[in-house]
Design a protein around this motif. Structure first.
Motif, PDB file in Angstrom:
ATOM      1  N   VAL A  54      13.746 -59.648  35.164  1.00  0.00           N
ATOM      2  CA  VAL A  54      12.444 -59.248  34.615  1.00  0.00           C
ATOM      3  C   VAL A  54      12.663 -58.030  33.715  1.00  0.00           C
ATOM      4  O   VAL A  54      13.252 -57.029  34.133  1.00  0.00           O
ATOM      5  CB  VAL A  54      11.440 -58.902  35.727  1.00  0.00           C
ATOM      6  N   VAL A  55      12.174 -58.150  32.463  1.00  0.00           N
ATOM      7  CA  VAL A  55      12.329 -57.041  31.505  1.00  0.00           C
ATOM      8  C   VAL A  55      11.337 -55.934  31.840  1.00  0.00           C
ATOM      9  O   VAL A  55      10.137 -56.198  31.999  1.00  0.00           O
ATOM     10  CB  VAL A  55      12.103 -57.542  30.064  1.00  0.00           C
ATOM     11  N   THR A  56      11.854 -54.720  31.940  1.00  0.00           N
ATOM     12  CA  THR A  56      10.975 -53.557  32.172  1.00  0.00           C
ATOM     13  C   THR A  56      10.513 -53.017  30.829  1.00  0.00           C
ATOM     14  O   THR A  56      11.305 -52.889  29.872  1.00  0.00           O
ATOM     15  CB  THR A  56      11.718 -52.456  32.943  1.00  0.00           C
ATOM     16  N   SER A  57       9.228 -52.703  30.732  1.00  0.00           N
ATOM     17  CA  SER A  57       8.667 -52.238  29.453  1.00  0.00           C
ATOM     18  C   SER A  57       9.114 -50.821  29.106  1.00  0.00           C
ATOM     19  O   SER A  57       9.118 -50.429  27.941  1.00  0.00           O
ATOM     20  CB  SER A  57       7.134 -52.302  29.498  1.00  0.00           C
ATOM     21  N   THR A  58       9.476 -50.023  30.102  1.00  0.00           N
ATOM     22  CA  THR A  58       9.917 -48.649  29.868  1.00  0.00           C
ATOM     23  C   THR A  58      11.252 -48.425  30.549  1.00  0.00           C
ATOM     24  O   THR A  58      11.612 -49.120  31.508  1.00  0.00           O
ATOM     25  CB  THR A  58       8.889 -47.628  30.418  1.00  0.00           C
ATOM     26  N   VAL A  59      11.953 -47.440  30.060  1.00  0.00           N
ATOM     27  CA  VAL A  59      13.205 -47.022  30.671  1.00  0.00           C
ATOM     28  C   VAL A  59      13.061 -45.558  31.086  1.00  0.00           C
ATOM     29  O   VAL A  59      12.490 -44.749  30.350  1.00  0.00           O
ATOM     30  CB  VAL A  59      14.397 -47.196  29.703  1.00  0.00           C
ATOM     31  N   SER A  60      13.564 -45.236  32.256  1.00  0.00           N
ATOM     32  CA  SER A  60      13.457 -43.864  32.768  1.00  0.00           C
ATOM     33  C   SER A  60      14.666 -43.046  32.326  1.00  0.00           C
ATOM     34  O   SER A  60      15.793 -43.554  32.261  1.00  0.00           O
ATOM     35  CB  SER A  60      13.375 -43.867  34.293  1.00  0.00           C
ATOM     36  N   VAL A  61      14.400 -41.766  32.014  1.00  0.00           N
ATOM     37  CA  VAL A  61      15.448 -40.822  31.623  1.00  0.00           C
ATOM     38  C   VAL A  61      15.652 -39.854  32.778  1.00  0.00           C
ATOM     39  O   VAL A  61      14.688 -39.266  33.293  1.00  0.00           O
ATOM     40  CB  VAL A  61      15.070 -40.058  30.340  1.00  0.00           C
ATOM     41  N   TYR A  62      16.903 -39.684  33.181  1.00  0.00           N
ATOM     42  CA  TYR A  62      17.238 -38.814  34.308  1.00  0.00           C
ATOM     43  C   TYR A  62      18.085 -37.629  33.821  1.00  0.00           C
ATOM     44  O   TYR A  62      18.869 -37.766  32.873  1.00  0.00           O
ATOM     45  CB  TYR A  62      17.999 -39.588  35.391  1.00  0.00           C
ATOM     46  N   SER A  63      17.912 -36.510  34.493  1.00  0.00           N
ATOM     47  CA  SER A  63      18.689 -35.321  34.133  1.00  0.00           C
ATOM     48  C   SER A  63      20.060 -35.372  34.784  1.00  0.00           C
ATOM     49  O   SER A  63      20.153 -35.519  36.010  1.00  0.00           O
ATOM     50  CB  SER A  63      17.949 -34.046  34.562  1.00  0.00           C
ATOM     51  N   PRO A  64      21.119 -35.215  34.019  1.00  0.00           N
ATOM     52  CA  PRO A  64      22.453 -35.192  34.627  1.00  0.00           C
ATOM     53  C   PRO A  64      22.853 -33.818  35.146  1.00  0.00           C
ATOM     54  O   PRO A  64      23.928 -33.661  35.722  1.00  0.00           O
ATOM     55  CB  PRO A  64      23.355 -35.611  33.466  1.00  0.00           C
ATOM     56  N   TYR A  65      21.981 -32.806  34.961  1.00  0.00           N
ATOM     57  CA  TYR A  65      22.319 -31.437  35.347  1.00  0.00           C
ATOM     58  C   TYR A  65      21.209 -30.853  36.226  1.00  0.00           C
ATOM     59  O   TYR A  65      20.062 -31.311  36.202  1.00  0.00           O
ATOM     60  CB  TYR A  65      22.504 -30.544  34.120  1.00  0.00           C
ATOM     61  N   SER A  66      21.576 -29.802  36.939  1.00  0.00           N
ATOM     62  CA  SER A  66      20.613 -28.993  37.690  1.00  0.00           C
ATOM     63  C   SER A  66      20.418 -27.677  36.954  1.00  0.00           C
ATOM     64  O   SER A  66      21.387 -27.064  36.493  1.00  0.00           O
ATOM     65  CB  SER A  66      21.113 -28.719  39.113  1.00  0.00           C
ATOM     66  N   GLY A  67      19.174 -27.262  36.816  1.00  0.00           N
ATOM     67  CA  GLY A  67      18.920 -26.020  36.098  1.00  0.00           C
ATOM     68  C   GLY A  67      17.451 -25.786  35.882  1.00  0.00           C
ATOM     69  O   GLY A  67      16.595 -26.279  36.635  1.00  0.00           O
ATOM     70  N   TYR A  68      17.146 -25.034  34.810  1.00  0.00           N
ATOM     71  CA  TYR A  68      15.776 -24.678  34.477  1.00  0.00           C
ATOM     72  C   TYR A  68      15.496 -25.068  33.031  1.00  0.00           C
ATOM     73  O   TYR A  68      16.313 -24.822  32.135  1.00  0.00           O
ATOM     74  CB  TYR A  68      15.551 -23.169  34.655  1.00  0.00           C
ATOM     75  N   ILE A  69      14.334 -25.662  32.807  1.00  0.00           N
ATOM     76  CA  ILE A  69      13.936 -26.079  31.467  1.00  0.00           C
ATOM     77  C   ILE A  69      13.610 -24.851  30.618  1.00  0.00           C
ATOM     78  O   ILE A  69      12.869 -23.954  31.056  1.00  0.00           O
ATOM     79  CB  ILE A  69      12.721 -27.015  31.520  1.00  0.00           C
ATOM     80  N   ILE A  70      14.155 -24.791  29.413  1.00  0.00           N
ATOM     81  CA  ILE A  70      13.876 -23.682  28.496  1.00  0.00           C
ATOM     82  C   ILE A  70      13.456 -24.251  27.151  1.00  0.00           C
ATOM     83  O   ILE A  70      13.793 -25.386  26.796  1.00  0.00           O
ATOM     84  CB  ILE A  70      15.100 -22.761  28.311  1.00  0.00           C
ATOM     85  N   THR A  71      12.695 -23.449  26.395  1.00  0.00           N
ATOM     86  CA  THR A  71      12.270 -23.846  25.052  1.00  0.00           C
ATOM     87  C   THR A  71      12.641 -22.812  24.003  1.00  0.00           C
ATOM     88  O   THR A  71      12.570 -23.101  22.812  1.00  0.00           O
ATOM     89  CB  THR A  71      10.742 -24.049  25.004  1.00  0.00           C
ATOM     90  N   ALA A  72      13.006 -21.574  24.423  1.00  0.00           N
ATOM     91  CA  ALA A  72      13.289 -20.498  23.469  1.00  0.00           C
ATOM     92  C   ALA A  72      14.652 -20.699  22.828  1.00  0.00           C
ATOM     93  O   ALA A  72      15.573 -21.242  23.427  1.00  0.00           O
ATOM     94  CB  ALA A  72      13.237 -19.146  24.165  1.00  0.00           C
ATOM     95  N   ALA A  73      14.749 -20.217  21.576  1.00  0.00           N
ATOM     96  CA  ALA A  73      16.022 -20.310  20.871  1.00  0.00           C
ATOM     97  C   ALA A  73      17.025 -19.294  21.378  1.00  0.00           C
ATOM     98  O   ALA A  73      18.220 -19.446  21.186  1.00  0.00           O
ATOM     99  CB  ALA A  73      15.793 -20.109  19.371  1.00  0.00           C
ATOM    100  N   SER A  74      16.553 -18.224  22.010  1.00  0.00           N
ATOM    101  CA  SER A  74      17.432 -17.184  22.538  1.00  0.00           C
ATOM    102  C   SER A  74      16.923 -16.771  23.907  1.00  0.00           C
ATOM    103  O   SER A  74      15.737 -16.899  24.199  1.00  0.00           O
ATOM    104  CB  SER A  74      17.474 -15.973  21.594  1.00  0.00           C
ATOM    105  N   PRO A  75      17.802 -16.262  24.770  1.00  0.00           N
ATOM    106  CA  PRO A  75      17.373 -15.864  26.113  1.00  0.00           C
ATOM    107  C   PRO A  75      16.468 -14.646  26.063  1.00  0.00           C
ATOM    108  O   PRO A  75      16.533 -13.844  25.126  1.00  0.00           O
ATOM    109  CB  PRO A  75      18.697 -15.550  26.827  1.00  0.00           C
ATOM    110  N   PRO A  76      15.591 -14.472  27.052  1.00  0.00           N
ATOM    111  CA  PRO A  76      14.708 -13.299  27.073  1.00  0.00           C
ATOM    112  C   PRO A  76      15.488 -12.026  27.323  1.00  0.00           C
ATOM    113  O   PRO A  76      16.428 -12.002  28.106  1.00  0.00           O
ATOM    114  CB  PRO A  76      13.738 -13.606  28.222  1.00  0.00           C
ATOM    115  N   THR A  77      15.115 -10.955  26.622  1.00  0.00           N
ATOM    116  CA  THR A  77      15.718  -9.643  26.798  1.00  0.00           C
ATOM    117  C   THR A  77      14.628  -8.599  26.803  1.00  0.00           C
ATOM    118  O   THR A  77      13.530  -8.827  26.305  1.00  0.00           O
ATOM    119  CB  THR A  77      16.718  -9.326  25.677  1.00  0.00           C
ATOM    120  N   LEU A  78      14.938  -7.416  27.344  1.00  0.00           N
ATOM    121  CA  LEU A  78      13.986  -6.321  27.367  1.00  0.00           C
ATOM    122  C   LEU A  78      13.907  -5.675  26.007  1.00  0.00           C
ATOM    123  O   LEU A  78      14.931  -5.460  25.352  1.00  0.00           O
ATOM    124  CB  LEU A  78      14.395  -5.260  28.388  1.00  0.00           C
ATOM    125  N   SER A  79      12.692  -5.359  25.560  1.00  0.00           N
ATOM    126  CA  SER A  79      12.543  -4.579  24.345  1.00  0.00           C
ATOM    127  C   SER A  79      12.863  -3.134  24.648  1.00  0.00           C
ATOM    128  O   SER A  79      12.526  -2.626  25.719  1.00  0.00           O
ATOM    129  CB  SER A  79      11.118  -4.696  23.801  1.00  0.00           C
TER     130      SER A  79
END
Length: 429
Positions: free
Chosen positions: A199-224
């Motif tokens: 039976v063909v599934t209409s969607t395919v699931s994506v799994y994370s191969p790593y353990s960690g934390y999701i980030i969106t910033a281009a650079s890590p946070p630092t103190l001003s």
């Protein structure tokens, strides 16, 4: 007749000169006997007496242009309080010694950019479901992060089913079809389920191969870097380390931050869906203002506080001096053992023991902070005069003097009280 006229003229001239001289003497005598009131100059008298307005004794009026001899006592009185402040106060001398201090600095939880991974999409299609909803969300290896509908993936599934149904002996094509599905992102378990159910599934699931934390910033946070006094960077640093609070915010700007993908978004083949940092790559960066960080070395022990009673003993791993807005700072890097209590972007504080270099130390109360200048009152011949000094760090009620003072100088022990009390601004008898 002519001779008599000349004689009369001479006599008349002599009489006129005598009259003028008599008037001048009378005027000078009158002015010398003039008395006035010190408070009401309009009250005058030619005889001693009292003022009818205030009752004060009348004093002789000095002649025009009369000069008063300036004595040393009068010179002290005439000096402006801004120039010298004379007071009977206790004095101390600066001590040349080395003082160990404990400083409290602020920091932020960040991460090692060498341990950043991406989760790409291997097919082009539309995101039907996204299981990542916020930045810094923890993810474990093998966790489902999204479901993708892909026409190309559906076609590849039908090809495998067709080969299994019509050419089951052609193992070469069947293995190639399986390999194609793996390259498109299907797991071995998903392929086995497809072969079993057909039976063909209409969607395919994506799994994370790593353990960690999701980030969106281009650079890590630092103190001003906090803003400190332009006259003495370490004077401002001393206040921040001695129980005050230092501004601690992230330097990230909205332009440096990405957006998480959402359900309904279309993605292309090879596009990155999520970026995550390894959960074991978290570290803490502490910002120490001033040049006191020059005395901090690697392997120095510190106590890390993450709020409440959560305190960990850590070791400084890396020391990095830097300059921000013309002021010196030092960035200290530490790693915590119990990283499950850390969250990227969280603010923390640490207490560090520093063995300072030898320097001049005076009581903190002997220095007046004017905002842009630090001033002490030095005793010179019985007179206390203000003097600008350059201060350093503060510890145990003492403050470091970097420039402007010698060990032989006697300074007011409590300059704050000297400035605040008007009764101390008086000449010494």
């Amino acid at each position: 007749m002519t001779r008599n006229l000349k004689n009369k003229t001479r006599i008349l001239a002599v009489l006129l000169l005598l009259a003028v001289s008599s008037c001048n003497n009378h005027t000078e005598s009158a002015e010398g006997n003039l008395y006035i009131c010190p408070m009401h100059p309009t009250v005058t008298s030619h005889e001693p007496g009292t003022c009818p307005i205030c009752g004060m004794n009348l004093v002789p009026h000095g002649g025009t242009g009369e000069e008063l001899a300036t004595t040393p006592e009068l010179a002290r009185v005439l000096k402006s309080p801004d120039e010298s402040i004379v007071a009977l106060v206790n004095t101390v001398r600066a001590e040349y010694k080395s003082m160990p201090i404990d400083v409290t600095v602020n920091g932020i939880v960040t991460y090692d950019t060498r341990k950043v991974h991406t989760i790409p999409s291997r097919v082009a299609g539309r995101l039907e479901t996204v299981y990542i909803t916020y930045e810094y969300q923890p993810v474990k290896a093998g966790q489902k992060v999204a479901d993708i509908y892909s026409p190309g993936l559906n076609t590849a599934q039908r090809e495998l089913i067709f080969l299994l149904d019509n050419d089951s002996e052609n193992t070469t094509l069947i293995d190639a079809a399986r390999r194609k599905l793996e390259l498109l992102g299907m797991t071995r378990a998903q392929i086995n389920a497809l072969e079993t159910k057909r039976v063909v599934t209409s969607t395919v699931s994506v799994y994370s191969p790593y353990s960690g934390y999701i980030i969106t910033a281009a650079s890590p946070p630092t103190l001003s870097a906090p803003t400190i006094s332009s006259e003495s960077s370490e004077g401002g640093m001393a206040k921040g380390m001695s129980g005050g609070s230092m501004s601690a915010v992230s330097e990230e700007s909205p332009s440096n931050r990405g957006m998480l993908v959402r359900a309904g978004d279309y993605v292309s083949e090879g596009q990155t869906l999520f970026t995550l940092v390894d959960s074991k790559a978290l570290r803490i960066e502490l910002t120490l203002p001033g040049t006191a960080g020059h005395n901090v070395r690697s392997e120095t022990n510190a106590q890390l506080s993450m709020g409440g009673r959560n305190i960990q003993d850590v070791t400084i791993d890396f020391v990095e001096p830097f300059v921000s807005k013309g002021q010196p700072f030092t960035r200290l890097r530490v790693y915590a053992e119990h990283q499950q209590d850390l969250r990227i972007g969280s603010l923390v504080s640490a207490r560090i023991h520093i063995d300072t270099r030898e320097a001049l130390w005076v009581p903190r109360e002997s220095v007046v902070d004017l905002g842009t200048q630090q001033v002490v009152f030095v005793e010179q011949r019985g007179v206390l005069k203000p003097k600008v000094v350059q201060t350093g760090i503060t510890a145990d009620g003492m403050i470091e003097i970097k420039n402007g003072l010698a060990t032989s100088d006697e300074i007011a022990a409590n300059a704050q009280f000297l400035v605040d009390s008007e009764s101390f601004v008086k000449p010494i008898n």
